[in-house]
Design an enzyme around this catalytic site. Sequence first.
Site, PDB file in Angstrom:
ATOM      1  N   ASN A  13       0.881  -1.175   0.000  1.00 25.86           N
ATOM      2  CA  ASN A  13       0.000   0.000   0.000  1.00 25.86           C
ATOM      3  C   ASN A  13       0.910   1.214   0.000  1.00 25.86           C
ATOM      4  OD1 ASN A  13      -1.823   2.022   0.437  1.00 25.86           O
ATOM      5  ND2 ASN A  13      -2.275   1.480   2.573  1.00 25.86           N
ATOM      6  N   TRP A  14       1.051   1.803  -1.168  1.00 25.91           N
ATOM      7  CA  TRP A  14       2.026   2.897  -1.295  1.00 25.91           C
ATOM      8  C   TRP A  14       1.538   4.204  -0.668  1.00 25.91           C
ATOM      9  CZ3 TRP A  14       4.305   2.680  -6.981  1.00 25.91           C
ATOM     10  CH2 TRP A  14       4.952   1.450  -7.162  1.00 25.91           C
ATOM     11  N   LYS A  15       0.249   4.263  -0.370  1.00 32.04           N
ATOM     12  CA  LYS A  15      -0.337   5.506   0.167  1.00 32.04           C
ATOM     13  C   LYS A  15      -0.031   6.670  -0.786  1.00 32.04           C
ATOM     14  CE  LYS A  15      -0.056   3.414   4.644  1.00 32.04           C
ATOM     15  NZ  LYS A  15      -0.069   3.554   6.091  1.00 32.04           N
ATOM     16  N   HIS A  98      -9.518   1.874   4.331  1.00 34.51           N
ATOM     17  CA  HIS A  98      -8.281   1.982   5.114  1.00 34.51           C
ATOM     18  C   HIS A  98      -8.511   2.940   6.281  1.00 34.51           C
ATOM     19  CE1 HIS A  98      -4.186   2.994   6.205  1.00 34.51           C
ATOM     20  NE2 HIS A  98      -3.845   1.849   5.656  1.00 34.51           N
ATOM     21  N   GLU A 170      -5.917  -4.452  10.295  1.00 36.61           N
ATOM     22  CA  GLU A 170      -4.875  -3.450  10.499  1.00 36.61           C
ATOM     23  C   GLU A 170      -5.158  -2.671  11.784  1.00 36.61           C
ATOM     24  OE1 GLU A 170      -2.672  -2.440   6.652  1.00 36.61           O
ATOM     25  OE2 GLU A 170      -4.333  -1.070   6.813  1.00 36.61           O
ATOM     26  N   GLY A 176       2.224   2.407  10.637  1.00 34.52           N
ATOM     27  CA  GLY A 176       3.228   3.459  10.493  1.00 34.52           C
ATOM     28  C   GLY A 176       3.913   3.840  11.793  1.00 34.52           C
ATOM     29  N   SER A 216       2.975  -2.042  10.232  1.00 33.35           N
ATOM     30  CA  SER A 216       4.413  -2.157  10.484  1.00 33.35           C
ATOM     31  C   SER A 216       4.972  -3.543  10.199  1.00 33.35           C
ATOM     32  CB  SER A 216       4.746  -1.716  11.913  1.00 33.35           C
ATOM     33  OG  SER A 216       4.399  -0.363  12.107  1.00 33.35           O
ATOM     34  N   GLY A 237       2.701  -1.045   4.187  1.00 27.50           N
ATOM     35  CA  GLY A 237       2.842   0.366   3.833  1.00 27.50           C
ATOM     36  C   GLY A 237       4.305   0.715   3.637  1.00 27.50           C
ATOM     37  N   GLY A 238       4.898   1.281   4.660  1.00 29.27           N
ATOM     38  CA  GLY A 238       6.267   1.796   4.587  1.00 29.27           C
ATOM     39  C   GLY A 238       7.261   0.852   3.927  1.00 29.27           C
TER      40      GLY A 238
HETATM   41  P1  PGA Z   1       2.610   0.373   7.530  1.00 31.01           P
HETATM   42  O1  PGA Z   1       1.198   0.625   6.858  1.00 31.01           O
HETATM   43  O2  PGA Z   1       3.119  -0.942   7.004  1.00 31.01           O
HETATM   44  O3  PGA Z   1       3.446   1.529   7.114  1.00 31.01           O
HETATM   45  O4  PGA Z   1       2.388   0.311   9.009  1.00 31.01           O
HETATM   46  C1  PGA Z   1       0.299  -0.416   6.626  1.00 31.01           C
HETATM   47  C2  PGA Z   1      -0.973   0.118   6.042  1.00 31.01           C
HETATM   48  O5  PGA Z   1      -1.412   1.191   6.454  1.00 31.01           O
HETATM   49  O6  PGA Z   1      -1.578  -0.509   5.156  1.00 31.01           O
END
Ligand code: PGA
Length: 254
Positions: A13-15, A98, A170, A176, A216, A237-238
Amino acid sequence: MKIGTRPVIIAGNWKMNKTPMEAMQLINDIKDGLNSPKAKVVVCVPAIDIAAAAAACEDSCIMLGAQNCHWEKSGAFTGEISAQMLCAYDVRYCVIGHSERRQYFGESDKSVNLRAIACIESGIVPIICVGENLEQRQAGAEFDTVKSQLEKALENIAPQQMENVVIAYEPVWAIGTGKTATDRQAQEMCAFIRSLVKELKGDESARKTAVLYGGSMNRSNAAALLSMEDIDGGLIGGASLKAEDFLKIIDSAK
Ligand code: PGA
């Protein structure tokens, strides 16, 4: 031991990250490093990157995902994109509900449900996100929270459509923050989600629906999380923004 009837899905998920040029570069880097992955690999990119990302994904096993879509096919909805429009670019998955959309953009359980149904009707697999915030966990309300979100998200979705639905657990406090849920916490909730799917949509749906963990997940903790019985993959995400890290996570899916 995993039963092995469900595919493992590793979705990035690149956001709100990466320009179209950067998206192509990242996808090419992932492609270069992929080595007969055991998992389905998905990148959920910002809307503006979809065309470039679709071109970059061509002739590879990387599947394209979006991060949101509207439930109407077209109309006066400034700033929105319909599920049907996503189909023009062979978008196969779409993140729905999300926590950042729920928290910052007023996404409600009802709109999550409508968006998920629009995806299914367009042949796109919604990745429906659920999860409690820190306050709710501290108050011991995590199961009630997830139950309520899921019941509403899955309204009017038929059992036979569940094969084309992915659910992502999540916990908001883990997104994050670098604070991952423990393997046990993640497994416990993913098992609970599966039991809810069984209650709502029947045994077969429960066996077939992929339940992902997100929050995370990284190259160090992925293998342990992905080895849990009810965790069928990750929404990342990250750590999906660097090819090397994302590839390591894909490799952890055995
Ligand atoms: P994260 O994000 O891996 O940076 O915690 C996950 C997400 O929000 O899908």
